[in-house]
Motif scaffolding. Structure first.
Motif, PDB file in Angstrom:
ATOM      1  N   ILE A  75       0.759  -2.020   8.868  1.00  0.00           N
ATOM      2  CA  ILE A  75       1.457  -3.131   9.518  1.00  0.00           C
ATOM      3  C   ILE A  75       1.373  -4.386   8.655  1.00  0.00           C
ATOM      4  O   ILE A  75       2.370  -5.093   8.460  1.00  0.00           O
ATOM      5  CB  ILE A  75       0.877  -3.380  10.928  1.00  0.00           C
ATOM      6  N   VAL A  76       0.193  -4.662   8.119  1.00  0.00           N
ATOM      7  CA  VAL A  76       0.037  -5.846   7.263  1.00  0.00           C
ATOM      8  C   VAL A  76       0.882  -5.700   6.000  1.00  0.00           C
ATOM      9  O   VAL A  76       1.514  -6.670   5.551  1.00  0.00           O
ATOM     10  CB  VAL A  76      -1.455  -6.079   6.932  1.00  0.00           C
ATOM     11  N   GLY A  77       0.929  -4.507   5.426  1.00  0.00           N
ATOM     12  CA  GLY A  77       1.785  -4.278   4.265  1.00  0.00           C
ATOM     13  C   GLY A  77       3.248  -4.514   4.586  1.00  0.00           C
ATOM     14  O   GLY A  77       3.989  -5.090   3.779  1.00  0.00           O
ATOM     15  N   ALA A  78       3.676  -4.091   5.763  1.00  0.00           N
ATOM     16  CA  ALA A  78       5.059  -4.330   6.185  1.00  0.00           C
ATOM     17  C   ALA A  78       5.317  -5.825   6.380  1.00  0.00           C
ATOM     18  O   ALA A  78       6.394  -6.321   6.044  1.00  0.00           O
ATOM     19  CB  ALA A  78       5.352  -3.567   7.472  1.00  0.00           C
ATOM     20  N   LEU A  79       4.321  -6.545   6.900  1.00  0.00           N
ATOM     21  CA  LEU A  79       4.473  -7.993   7.063  1.00  0.00           C
ATOM     22  C   LEU A  79       4.587  -8.689   5.709  1.00  0.00           C
ATOM     23  O   LEU A  79       5.356  -9.656   5.561  1.00  0.00           O
ATOM     24  CB  LEU A  79       3.305  -8.572   7.861  1.00  0.00           C
ATOM     25  N   LEU A  80       3.829  -8.214   4.715  1.00  0.00           N
ATOM     26  CA  LEU A  80       3.956  -8.778   3.369  1.00  0.00           C
ATOM     27  C   LEU A  80       5.362  -8.547   2.827  1.00  0.00           C
ATOM     28  O   LEU A  80       5.965  -9.449   2.239  1.00  0.00           O
ATOM     29  CB  LEU A  80       2.913  -8.163   2.433  1.00  0.00           C
ATOM     30  N   THR A  81       5.898  -7.357   3.041  1.00  0.00           N
ATOM     31  CA  THR A  81       7.258  -7.054   2.593  1.00  0.00           C
ATOM     32  C   THR A  81       8.271  -7.941   3.304  1.00  0.00           C
ATOM     33  O   THR A  81       9.185  -8.498   2.675  1.00  0.00           O
ATOM     34  CB  THR A  81       7.586  -5.571   2.842  1.00  0.00           C
ATOM     35  N   LEU A  82       8.113  -8.096   4.603  1.00  0.00           N
ATOM     36  CA  LEU A  82       9.014  -8.957   5.370  1.00  0.00           C
ATOM     37  C   LEU A  82       8.940 -10.396   4.879  1.00  0.00           C
ATOM     38  O   LEU A  82       9.967 -11.079   4.756  1.00  0.00           O
ATOM     39  CB  LEU A  82       8.660  -8.878   6.857  1.00  0.00           C
ATOM     40  N   GLY A  83       7.740 -10.861   4.570  1.00  0.00           N
ATOM     41  CA  GLY A  83       7.582 -12.220   4.053  1.00  0.00           C
ATOM     42  C   GLY A  83       8.269 -12.408   2.715  1.00  0.00           C
ATOM     43  O   GLY A  83       8.884 -13.453   2.458  1.00  0.00           O
ATOM     44  N   LEU A  84       8.177 -11.403   1.852  1.00  0.00           N
ATOM     45  CA  LEU A  84       8.849 -11.505   0.551  1.00  0.00           C
ATOM     46  C   LEU A  84      10.362 -11.491   0.699  1.00  0.00           C
ATOM     47  O   LEU A  84      11.069 -12.212   0.001  1.00  0.00           O
ATOM     48  CB  LEU A  84       8.383 -10.374  -0.370  1.00  0.00           C
ATOM     49  N   ILE A  85      10.872 -10.686   1.628  1.00  0.00           N
ATOM     50  CA  ILE A  85      12.318 -10.672   1.878  1.00  0.00           C
ATOM     51  C   ILE A  85      12.767 -12.037   2.399  1.00  0.00           C
ATOM     52  O   ILE A  85      13.794 -12.576   1.978  1.00  0.00           O
ATOM     53  CB  ILE A  85      12.686  -9.542   2.861  1.00  0.00           C
ATOM     54  N   ALA A  86      11.973 -12.625   3.298  1.00  0.00           N
ATOM     55  CA  ALA A  86      12.304 -13.955   3.817  1.00  0.00           C
ATOM     56  C   ALA A  86      12.249 -15.014   2.712  1.00  0.00           C
ATOM     57  O   ALA A  86      13.070 -15.939   2.690  1.00  0.00           O
ATOM     58  CB  ALA A  86      11.351 -14.323   4.952  1.00  0.00           C
ATOM     59  N   ALA A  87      11.309 -14.872   1.783  1.00  0.00           N
ATOM     60  CA  ALA A  87      11.223 -15.822   0.673  1.00  0.00           C
ATOM     61  C   ALA A  87      12.446 -15.723  -0.232  1.00  0.00           C
ATOM     62  O   ALA A  87      12.979 -16.748  -0.684  1.00  0.00           O
ATOM     63  CB  ALA A  87       9.942 -15.580  -0.126  1.00  0.00           C
ATOM     64  N   VAL A  88      12.916 -14.496  -0.488  1.00  0.00           N
ATOM     65  CA  VAL A  88      14.125 -14.326  -1.297  1.00  0.00           C
ATOM     66  C   VAL A  88      15.323 -14.955  -0.588  1.00  0.00           C
ATOM     67  O   VAL A  88      16.132 -15.658  -1.207  1.00  0.00           O
ATOM     68  CB  VAL A  88      14.386 -12.828  -1.588  1.00  0.00           C
TER      69      VAL A  88
END
Length: 93
Positions: free
Chosen positions: A23-36
């Motif tokens: 779940i935390v790994g998915a949140l990191l991915t979501l955060g990077l997508i939001a940053a892009v």
């Protein structure tokens, strides 16, 4: 004499730790997508503000690009930062 407490983190103390890591790994991915997305939208605002002679919008776009870039840097460095501070905290005696 004061007794010492030496409790170490373990990976098998609670059920569901593997799922929580995913779940935390998915949140990191979501955060990077939001940053892009933040960089792209802010760059668009910066360009529109610059070409329409609107310094307020151009300034907000510049700020957005910097904030989204900093967010991506912090998200990417999250594991390293936590490891560094965990190691630094464990060295305090």
């Amino acid at each position: 004499m004061i007794p010492t407490v030496d409790i170490q983190p373990n990976t098998n103390g609670l059920p569901g730790l593997t799922a929580l890591e995913q779940i935390v790994g998915a949140l990191l991915t979501l955060g990077l997508i939001a940053a892009v997305a933040g960089v792209a939208l802010s760059a668009i605002a910066w360009a529109i503000g610059s070409h329409s002679a609107n310094p307020h919008i151009a300034g907000k776009g510049k700020t957005g690009v910097l904030v989204a870039g900093a967010a991506a840097m912090l998200i990417g460095a999250a594991n390293t930062l936590v490891t560094f501070f965990t190691t630094a905290g464990a060295a305090v005696r």
